[in-house]
Every structure is written in C-alpha cells, then in structure tokens.
Design a protein around this motif. Structure first.
Motif, mmCIF file in Angstrom:
data_model
loop_
_atom_site.group_PDB
_atom_site.id
_atom_site.type_symbol
_atom_site.label_atom_id
_atom_site.label_comp_id
_atom_site.label_asym_id
_atom_site.label_seq_id
_atom_site.Cartn_x
_atom_site.Cartn_y
_atom_site.Cartn_z
ATOM 1 N N PHE A 87 0.827 -1.194 0.000
ATOM 2 C CA PHE A 87 0.000 0.000 0.000
ATOM 3 C C PHE A 87 0.867 1.251 0.000
ATOM 4 O O PHE A 87 1.898 1.300 0.676
ATOM 5 C CB PHE A 87 -0.872 0.026 1.266
ATOM 6 N N TYR B 142 0.425 5.375 0.826
ATOM 7 C CA TYR B 142 -0.409 6.418 1.410
ATOM 8 C C TYR B 142 0.334 7.745 1.312
ATOM 9 O O TYR B 142 1.570 7.792 1.348
ATOM 10 C CB TYR B 142 -0.703 6.158 2.888
ATOM 11 N N GLN C 270 0.565 11.463 3.358
ATOM 12 C CA GLN C 270 0.198 12.109 4.622
ATOM 13 C C GLN C 270 0.664 13.553 4.614
ATOM 14 O O GLN C 270 1.854 13.832 4.488
ATOM 15 C CB GLN C 270 0.818 11.364 5.811
ATOM 16 N N GLY D 295 -4.128 12.700 8.930
ATOM 17 C CA GLY D 295 -3.989 11.266 8.826
ATOM 18 C C GLY D 295 -3.602 10.839 7.418
ATOM 19 O O GLY D 295 -3.791 11.592 6.462
ATOM 20 N N PRO D 296 -3.063 9.635 7.268
ATOM 21 C CA PRO D 296 -2.692 9.137 5.938
ATOM 22 C C PRO D 296 -3.902 8.997 5.028
ATOM 23 O O PRO D 296 -4.991 8.635 5.479
ATOM 24 C CB PRO D 296 -2.065 7.769 6.236
ATOM 25 N N PHE E 133 -5.161 7.172 1.456
ATOM 26 C CA PHE E 133 -4.846 6.057 0.573
ATOM 27 C C PHE E 133 -4.573 6.514 -0.860
ATOM 28 O O PHE E 133 -5.277 7.373 -1.393
ATOM 29 C CB PHE E 133 -6.017 5.075 0.587
ATOM 30 N N THR F 39 -3.018 0.281 -4.016
ATOM 31 C CA THR F 39 -2.673 -1.050 -3.556
ATOM 32 C C THR F 39 -2.107 -1.819 -4.738
ATOM 33 O O THR F 39 -2.671 -1.785 -5.826
ATOM 34 C CB THR F 39 -3.894 -1.822 -3.027
ATOM 35 N N LEU G 158 3.977 7.249 2.559
ATOM 36 C CA LEU G 158 4.143 6.057 3.387
ATOM 37 C C LEU G 158 3.886 4.805 2.572
ATOM 38 O O LEU G 158 2.956 4.760 1.763
ATOM 39 C CB LEU G 158 3.161 6.078 4.562
ATOM 40 N N LEU H 228 -3.482 7.676 15.758
ATOM 41 C CA LEU H 228 -4.319 7.640 14.555
ATOM 42 C C LEU H 228 -5.312 6.491 14.651
ATOM 43 O O LEU H 228 -4.935 5.351 14.928
ATOM 44 C CB LEU H 228 -3.448 7.453 13.313
ATOM 45 N N PHE I 241 -8.270 6.575 7.509
ATOM 46 C CA PHE I 241 -7.709 7.149 8.731
ATOM 47 C C PHE I 241 -8.426 8.428 9.141
ATOM 48 O O PHE I 241 -8.923 9.181 8.305
ATOM 49 C CB PHE I 241 -6.227 7.476 8.529
ATOM 50 N N GLY I 242 -8.434 8.661 10.460
ATOM 51 C CA GLY I 242 -8.840 9.952 10.982
ATOM 52 C C GLY I 242 -7.703 10.943 10.898
ATOM 53 O O GLY I 242 -6.613 10.629 10.417
ATOM 54 N N GLU I 243 -7.967 12.170 11.397
ATOM 55 C CA GLU I 243 -6.991 13.251 11.292
ATOM 56 C C GLU I 243 -5.886 13.133 12.333
ATOM 57 O O GLU I 243 -4.870 13.806 12.222
ATOM 58 C CB GLU I 243 -7.699 14.590 11.475
#
Lengths: 112, 115
Positions: free
Chosen positions: A34, A36, A38, A43-44, A46, A49, A87, B90, B106-108
C-alpha cells in the motif's frame, strides 16, 4: 519478521523535476503493498494497492510499481501541492486481518 | 465519503492521568484500529477490533486498553499516562470485506503530549 524500509528519508525537488521514491520490503508472502500520502498534521490518505510483481497503478502525476522485493513511487513533473510524506505499508498473507506494517516514510518537498 | 472522526486533535495531560481518545466512523465498518506514529518509527498498531465488544492486541498494547461498545465507536484508553506515550495517535477503519483495495480509512489524528 515483516519489514519495510523507505528511502530516501527526505527528498527536495524543483517543480517539474521527476524522481522516484523507494520502498523495500521483506514479508512472508505478500498479500498487498500500500502507498499512502500524509500531509502535515493529518492522517494518511490512501493512494494505491499493488498485489503482484509487475503490477502498476497510476494516479495523476504518480505511478506505483512493484517487484518481488521493492516498490517504487514515481513522481512525474511534480508540483508544490505534491509536497507530503509518502508512506509504504505491506500486508502479509498469513495475517488474518488487515495488519499493515508501515515504513517510516519519505518526506517530499517540491519547490516552485 | 468515509469519515473517521477523532474527538480531540490536541491534548496535554499530566503523568498518571487517565486519558480517553475517542474515534467515530460513519460508514458502518466492522474493523477499527488504533495506531501511534512517532518520528523514525512509523505507524505501529496498538489494538484493533473486528466487531462490537471484540478486541485484539497489536504490536505495542502495553499501557493501553480499548473499548468498543458500539459499532461506530472505538476508544483508546491510557490508564495512567506516561511521558513515553507522547505521540500522534491515529484511528482507522475498514469494512470486513475490504474489496479490491484493502485500504484503511484514517482519521486526522490526535496529538497527545504527556508532561
């Protein structure tokens, strides 16, 4: 033990200067790899994949590729808004749930 | 759009305090996760839950507990906060049958500082 190593730790590019980020992994059977993105303080998010060697995925200026040992995230003609930490994570086939093992990321800064 | 909401973006607590971090998702996902993120260490899984009242330890559960009384809500509890628990926390969620991408949402993040 499953492991993910990302390089470089940080990368500074000029706008339009293409480059690649590397994700090397060791895993006891890959279920998925995966990518990601950020942004600072967030938060990361997406991106892609990849499931098998030879697979490629594209999204705007980003293209992810996968071999049996590593993945590359190619960034073509980047813009300042591509600045973020990228990431990489892997999931092994012997995990019964979505346990992802993450790398420490590559911080990308694109200057105008 | 999937939304994962973490109740507090920034918290400052004192050593020994009990800390609750709350996470709510609005997409009826079965799976929920708590990670912590530290410079040079990446994201590490603390706990996850695949159903209401179910929980499983991740890689670094020591010093933490979790609660999942409702499907949409997953709480991380620090029974007695310590300075080495200063970190970014997270929360993430995903459906049980993950479809073609297997992605986590994911959240912040909640940035916790323990003094």
């Amino acid at each position: 033990e499953d492991q993910v190593t990302q390089s470089p730790e940080a990368l500074r590019l000029q706008e339009g200067e293409s480059s690649s980020l590397n994700c090397s992994y060791t895993v006891s059977g890959l279920r998925g790899l995966f990518w990601y993105r950020q942004d600072p303080g967030k938060g990361p998010e997406f991106l892609f994949t990849l499931y098998s060697a030879g697979e490629e995925k594209e999204k705007e200026r980003l293209k992810a590729t996968l071999t049996k040992k590593e993945s590359f995230l190619h960034i073509t003609a980047p813009k300042p808004e591509d600045s973020a930490t990228y990431l990489c994570a892997v999931q092994a086939v012997n995990t019964g749930f979505q346990k992802l093992v993450f790398g420490t990321g590559t911080r990308l800064l694109v200057s105008p | 759009d999937v939304k994962v909401t973490q109740s507090s973006r920034y918290l400052v607590k004192r050593t020994g305090e009990k800390v609750f971090l709350e996470c709510v998702q609005d997409m009826d996902h079965e799976n929920m996760f708590w990670y912590r993120q530290d410079p040079g260490l990446g994201l590490r899984l603390i706990y996850f839950s695949y159903d209401v009242k179910m929980k499983e330890k991740g890689d670094i559960p020591e010093g933490y507990s979790v609660s999942r009384e409702k499907k949409e809500r997953f709480s991380l509890i620090l029974e007695s906060a310590s300075t080495n628990q200063t970190s970014m926390y997270l929360c993430a969620s995903s459906p049980r049958w993950t479809g073609p991408t297997g992605e986590l949402f994911f959240g912040e993040g909640s940035r916790l500082t323990v003094l």
